[in-house]
Structure formats: C-alpha cells, structure tokens
Scaffold this active site. Structure first.
Site, PDB file in Angstrom:
ATOM      1  N   SER A  41       0.817  -1.208   0.000  1.00 33.48           N
ATOM      2  CA  SER A  41       0.000   0.000   0.000  1.00 33.48           C
ATOM      3  C   SER A  41       0.851   1.258   0.000  1.00 33.48           C
ATOM      4  CB  SER A  41      -0.930   0.002   1.218  1.00 33.48           C
ATOM      5  OG  SER A  41      -0.198  -0.232   2.394  1.00 33.48           O
TER       6      SER A  41
ATOM      7  N   HIS B 230      -2.131  -2.482  -6.319  1.00 32.93           N
ATOM      8  CA  HIS B 230      -2.680  -2.171  -4.998  1.00 32.93           C
ATOM      9  C   HIS B 230      -4.204  -2.319  -5.003  1.00 32.93           C
ATOM     10  CE1 HIS B 230      -3.389   1.061  -1.686  1.00 32.93           C
ATOM     11  NE2 HIS B 230      -3.361  -0.157  -1.171  1.00 32.93           N
TER      12      HIS B 230
ATOM     13  N   GLU C 266      -5.045   0.102  -7.960  1.00 34.79           N
ATOM     14  CA  GLU C 266      -4.102   1.168  -8.282  1.00 34.79           C
ATOM     15  C   GLU C 266      -2.848   0.479  -8.842  1.00 34.79           C
ATOM     16  OE1 GLU C 266      -2.869   3.158  -4.656  1.00 34.79           O
ATOM     17  OE2 GLU C 266      -2.644   5.053  -5.701  1.00 34.79           O
TER      18      GLU C 266
ATOM     19  N   ASN D 187      -3.399   6.312  -0.896  1.00 38.83           N
ATOM     20  CA  ASN D 187      -3.017   6.571   0.500  1.00 38.83           C
ATOM     21  C   ASN D 187      -2.382   7.937   0.715  1.00 38.83           C
ATOM     22  OD1 ASN D 187      -4.069   4.354   1.840  1.00 38.83           O
ATOM     23  ND2 ASN D 187      -2.430   3.044   1.078  1.00 38.83           N
TER      24      ASN D 187
HETATM   25  N1  CAA Z   1     -15.402  -9.765   1.735  1.00 40.47           N
HETATM   26  C1  CAA Z   1     -16.308  -9.955   0.755  1.00 40.47           C
HETATM   27  N2  CAA Z   1     -17.469  -9.285   0.666  1.00 40.47           N
HETATM   28  C2  CAA Z   1     -17.749  -8.412   1.645  1.00 40.47           C
HETATM   29  C3  CAA Z   1     -16.873  -8.185   2.724  1.00 40.47           C
HETATM   30  C4  CAA Z   1     -15.663  -8.910   2.738  1.00 40.47           C
HETATM   31  N3  CAA Z   1     -14.747  -8.718   3.699  1.00 40.47           N
HETATM   32  N4  CAA Z   1     -17.445  -7.244   3.541  1.00 40.47           N
HETATM   33  C5  CAA Z   1     -18.626  -6.918   2.992  1.00 40.47           C
HETATM   34  N5  CAA Z   1     -18.801  -7.612   1.865  1.00 40.47           N
HETATM   35  C6  CAA Z   1     -19.945  -7.529   0.937  1.00 40.47           C
HETATM   36  C7  CAA Z   1     -21.202  -8.047   1.582  1.00 40.47           C
HETATM   37  O1  CAA Z   1     -21.302  -9.441   1.433  1.00 40.47           O
HETATM   38  C8  CAA Z   1     -22.274  -7.321   0.780  1.00 40.47           C
HETATM   39  O2  CAA Z   1     -22.438  -7.993  -0.459  1.00 40.47           O
HETATM   40  P1  CAA Z   1     -23.836  -8.007  -1.254  1.00 40.47           P
HETATM   41  O3  CAA Z   1     -24.060  -6.588  -1.745  1.00 40.47           O
HETATM   42  O4  CAA Z   1     -23.588  -8.950  -2.362  1.00 40.47           O
HETATM   43  O5  CAA Z   1     -24.872  -8.436  -0.274  1.00 40.47           O
HETATM   44  C9  CAA Z   1     -21.619  -5.946   0.466  1.00 40.47           C
HETATM   45  O6  CAA Z   1     -20.201  -6.149   0.645  1.00 40.47           O
HETATM   46  C10 CAA Z   1     -22.104  -4.885   1.418  1.00 40.47           C
HETATM   47  O7  CAA Z   1     -21.797  -5.335   2.743  1.00 40.47           O
HETATM   48  P2  CAA Z   1     -22.723  -5.073   4.014  1.00 40.47           P
HETATM   49  O8  CAA Z   1     -24.156  -4.918   3.572  1.00 40.47           O
HETATM   50  O9  CAA Z   1     -22.404  -6.079   5.053  1.00 40.47           O
HETATM   51  O10 CAA Z   1     -22.178  -3.739   4.633  1.00 40.47           O
HETATM   52  P3  CAA Z   1     -22.056  -2.303   4.022  1.00 40.47           P
HETATM   53  O11 CAA Z   1     -23.127  -1.988   3.036  1.00 40.47           O
HETATM   54  O12 CAA Z   1     -21.895  -1.451   5.218  1.00 40.47           O
HETATM   55  O13 CAA Z   1     -20.688  -2.336   3.201  1.00 40.47           O
HETATM   56  C11 CAA Z   1     -18.377  -2.080   3.003  1.00 40.47           C
HETATM   57  C12 CAA Z   1     -19.491  -2.712   3.794  1.00 40.47           C
HETATM   58  C13 CAA Z   1     -18.354  -2.636   1.574  1.00 40.47           C
HETATM   59  C14 CAA Z   1     -17.081  -2.458   3.720  1.00 40.47           C
HETATM   60  C15 CAA Z   1     -18.612  -0.516   2.956  1.00 40.47           C
HETATM   61  O14 CAA Z   1     -18.834  -0.027   4.247  1.00 40.47           O
HETATM   62  C16 CAA Z   1     -17.470   0.242   2.339  1.00 40.47           C
HETATM   63  O15 CAA Z   1     -17.358   0.312   1.130  1.00 40.47           O
HETATM   64  N6  CAA Z   1     -16.604   0.846   3.200  1.00 40.47           N
HETATM   65  C17 CAA Z   1     -15.436   1.562   2.757  1.00 40.47           C
HETATM   66  C18 CAA Z   1     -14.348   0.574   2.429  1.00 40.47           C
HETATM   67  C19 CAA Z   1     -13.103   1.264   1.958  1.00 40.47           C
HETATM   68  O16 CAA Z   1     -12.973   2.462   1.875  1.00 40.47           O
HETATM   69  N7  CAA Z   1     -12.109   0.432   1.619  1.00 40.47           N
HETATM   70  C20 CAA Z   1     -10.832   0.913   1.210  1.00 40.47           C
HETATM   71  C21 CAA Z   1      -9.950   0.978   2.390  1.00 40.47           C
HETATM   72  S1  CAA Z   1      -8.379   1.613   1.940  1.00 40.47           S
HETATM   73  C22 CAA Z   1      -7.548   0.306   1.372  1.00 40.47           C
HETATM   74  O17 CAA Z   1      -7.977  -0.815   1.347  1.00 40.47           O
HETATM   75  C23 CAA Z   1      -6.199   0.619   0.890  1.00 40.47           C
HETATM   76  C24 CAA Z   1      -5.110   0.723   1.867  1.00 40.47           C
HETATM   77  O18 CAA Z   1      -3.969   0.563   1.464  1.00 40.47           O
HETATM   78  C25 CAA Z   1      -5.302   1.034   3.295  1.00 40.47           C
END
Ligand code: CAA
Length: 288
Positions: free
Chosen positions: A122, A143, A155, A193
């Site tokens: 990352s 990424h 990315e 990031n």
């Molecule tokens: N693996 C697979 N699928 C997942 C999952 C996981 N760990 N977590 C959630 N899901 C799926 C669920 O099964 C659900 O699927 P369906 O639409 O098919 O039913 C969908 O995602 C939505 O999940 P939920 O209804 O349980 O919950 P939600 O609507 O609150 O969504 C979330 C959860 C997708 C995590 C959402 O809150 C979100 O997009 N959050 C932001 C995530 C983000 O910003 N990620 C980037 C982080 S930065 C990074 O990764 C880079 C780095 O270097 C730090």
C-alpha cells in the site's frame, strides 16, 4: 507475456488481502496457487473464501456449482516452490519492508523467467522491491482495496524500471479480474493513500483537539460527503497500525511535517487498540 498466456495466478499471503485477491481470481476463472507460511494458514485462507462464496450463493449472486468450481480452482499450500507453475504472481504478505524484500528475492528464484511479479504493497517503493530481483522490468505495484471482492479499484504503479509490456499486461489482468484501474507514480503512498491517510489522520487530530466526538466526526463525513464509512470507522476497518505505518512512510518519504502522525493515533497503536481486528479501536466491537 500477454494476458492470453496467463492461466494460473500465484498469490502470496492468504490473509484478508491475499484471500480477497484469490477469491476474485478464482471467480474470474483463473487457477490459483495460494501460498502462506504454512499449509494450515493457506488452507484457512481457502476456507474463508469458500465461506464468503457460500454467502454469495445464499444471496443469489452466484450458483452453488459456480462457487464449488471456483473454490476447486484454488490450491492452498505452505510451499513457495508451488509458484513454479504460476504465470503471474501477486504478493500480498504483511506490510513490512524487510519481509517484502526477502520474499521478492525468493520469488525471483522460483518464478519462471518472464513471469511478472506484482506487489499489493500500500505504500512501499516498487522501485526498491524490483531492485532486489533479477527482473526489475517485470515487477509492478498492484494495490487492491479492502474488501477486495467488493471494491472496484486497483491502483497500478510502475517503478522506475517497470517495462511498458509489464504495465500493459498488468492493466489487462486487473480488468480481467473485473477491476477498474488507475495509474499512480511510485512515490510514497501512491495516489490512494497519499490522500486517504492524511484525511484519516486529520480526523484523529480533530478528535484529539475535541472539535467533535468520534461519532459526530464520522456522521459529519458520512452524511456530509456521502462516503460509506466515516474516517474513524474506516481507520478501525483498515487497522490503526496500518494507518500509522502509512503515515510514517509519507512522513519519512517527503520529510514534510504536514504528514506527522496524530499523537492520538499513535497512542491507540501503543495501547494495542488496533481497530476491528483486535475488537477495539476508536470504537468497541466486543459487544457487537
Ligand atoms: N469480503 C467480501 N465481501 C464483503 C466483505 C468482505 N470482507 N465485507 C462486505 N462484503 C460484501 C457483503 O457481502 C455485501 O455484499 P452483497 O451486496 O452482495 O450483499 C456488500 O459487501 C455490502 O456489505 P454489508 O451490507 O455487510 O455492509 P455495508 O453496506 O456497510 O458495506 C463495506 C461494507 C463494503 C465495507 C462498505 O462499508 C465500504 O465500502 N466501506 C469503505 C471501504 C473502503 O474504503 N475500503 C478501502 C480501504 S483503503 C484500502 O484498502 C487501501 C489501503 O492501502 C489502506
């Protein structure tokens, strides 16, 4: 090598990110060699993928037959030599520079000549990782975002030495996995990031200064800017140790005080309150 020659993907690391990448690769029809430090860890990663695919079947997103076929395409092992059969390898091990440098030297020995080595780092320099291999033109940053099966973005980062061929193949592969790519330069934090972590860090600064409560900071950003999670919830989701480590990469890399980590973020990490994965971070998940 073009994308047509890629049938088997090697994934190093069966944790949250590696498991997620293996999940989308198997679902897209690729054979997957999933490697972790032991057979047990690799098998546990595969079992997690099978569980998540099972829940996709229950939601009607895929059929049981498709899910079974995808899981059957994954072979899980603790033996890195299994990467000799891989046509493209993606490393998603723990975010630690020394570990990654060591793993890339090993991958370079095991992978066949011409096989591209991608890293899901990352924020660590792709140029530095490529330089420990005998194939720096075939090392690239890939990424993925967490959770990988849900997040559309990858990315792509070319190092100082990544070739145009490697870049084109990597972009095509990410698209074949159903992802949308952006390209970023090999500078600390790349694009995601570089922007995301100072935003999260600023939320900790605001909390530290008592500008608003944690809940109100999150509600402000969630409802005020239409993001799915507020910055403090997102930090707990990513892991506060990871957020701090990336802030330190930005601070060290640019030497600019604007990237100084919030003392409050540092305190949480010192306390071992790392977010969702430890049951407590800014918020308490133990009752949930
Ligand atoms: N693996 C697979 N699928 C997942 C999952 C996981 N760990 N977590 C959630 N899901 C799926 C669920 O099964 C659900 O699927 P369906 O639409 O098919 O039913 C969908 O995602 C939505 O999940 P939920 O209804 O349980 O919950 P939600 O609507 O609150 O969504 C979330 C959860 C997708 C995590 C959402 O809150 C979100 O997009 N959050 C932001 C995530 C983000 O910003 N990620 C980037 C982080 S930065 C990074 O990764 C880079 C780095 O270097 C730090």
């Amino acid at each position: 090598m073009g994308i047509e020659g890629i049938k088997t993907l090697g994934i190093l690391g069966a944790g949250q990110m590696g498991g997620g990448i293996a999940h989308v690769a198997a679902a897209a029809g690729y054979d997957v060699v999933l490697v972790d430090i032991s057979d047990e860890r690799a098998e546990a990663g595969k079992a997690g993928i099978a569980k998540r695919m099972g829940s996709a079947v229950r939601k009607g997103r895929t059929t049981q037959a498709e899910a079974d076929a995808a899981v059957a395409r994954i072979s899980a092992t603790g033996d890195m030599q299994a990467f000799a059969s891989a046509d493209f390898i993606i490393e998603a091990a723990t975010e630690n520079v020394d570990l990654k440098l060591r793993l890339f030297a090993q991958l370079d020995e095991i992978a066949r000549p011409g096989v591209i080595l991608g890293t899901n780092t990352s924020s660590i320099s792709i140029t530095r990782i490529g330089a420990v291999t005998g194939r720096p033109t075939q090392v690239v940053g890939m990424h993925f975002m967490n959770p990988v099966p849900v997040m559309k973005l990858v990315e792509i980062i070319s190092s100082l030495q990544t070739s145009e061929d490697t870049l084109a193949t990597t972009l095509a592969l990410a698209e074949a996995l159903g992802k949308t790519c952006v390209q970023a330069r090999d500078m600390p934090g790349f694009a995601v990031n570089r922007i995301l972590m100072p935003y999260i860090n600023e939320a900790f600064c605001a909390l530290y200064e008592g500008i608003a409560s944690a809940k109100d900071i999150d509600v402000a950003m969630k409802l005020g800017t239409n993001v799915p999670m507020g910055p403090l919830t997102l930090a707990d989701f990513i892991g506060l140790d990871t957020c701090l480590a990336i802030m330190e990469v930005l601070h060290d890399g640019f030497g600019d005080s604007k990237y100084r980590a919030s003392p409050l973020l540092r305190k949480y990490v010192e306390a071992g309150l790392l977010g969702k994965k430890t049951g407590r971070g800014v918020y308490d998940y133990r009752e949930a």
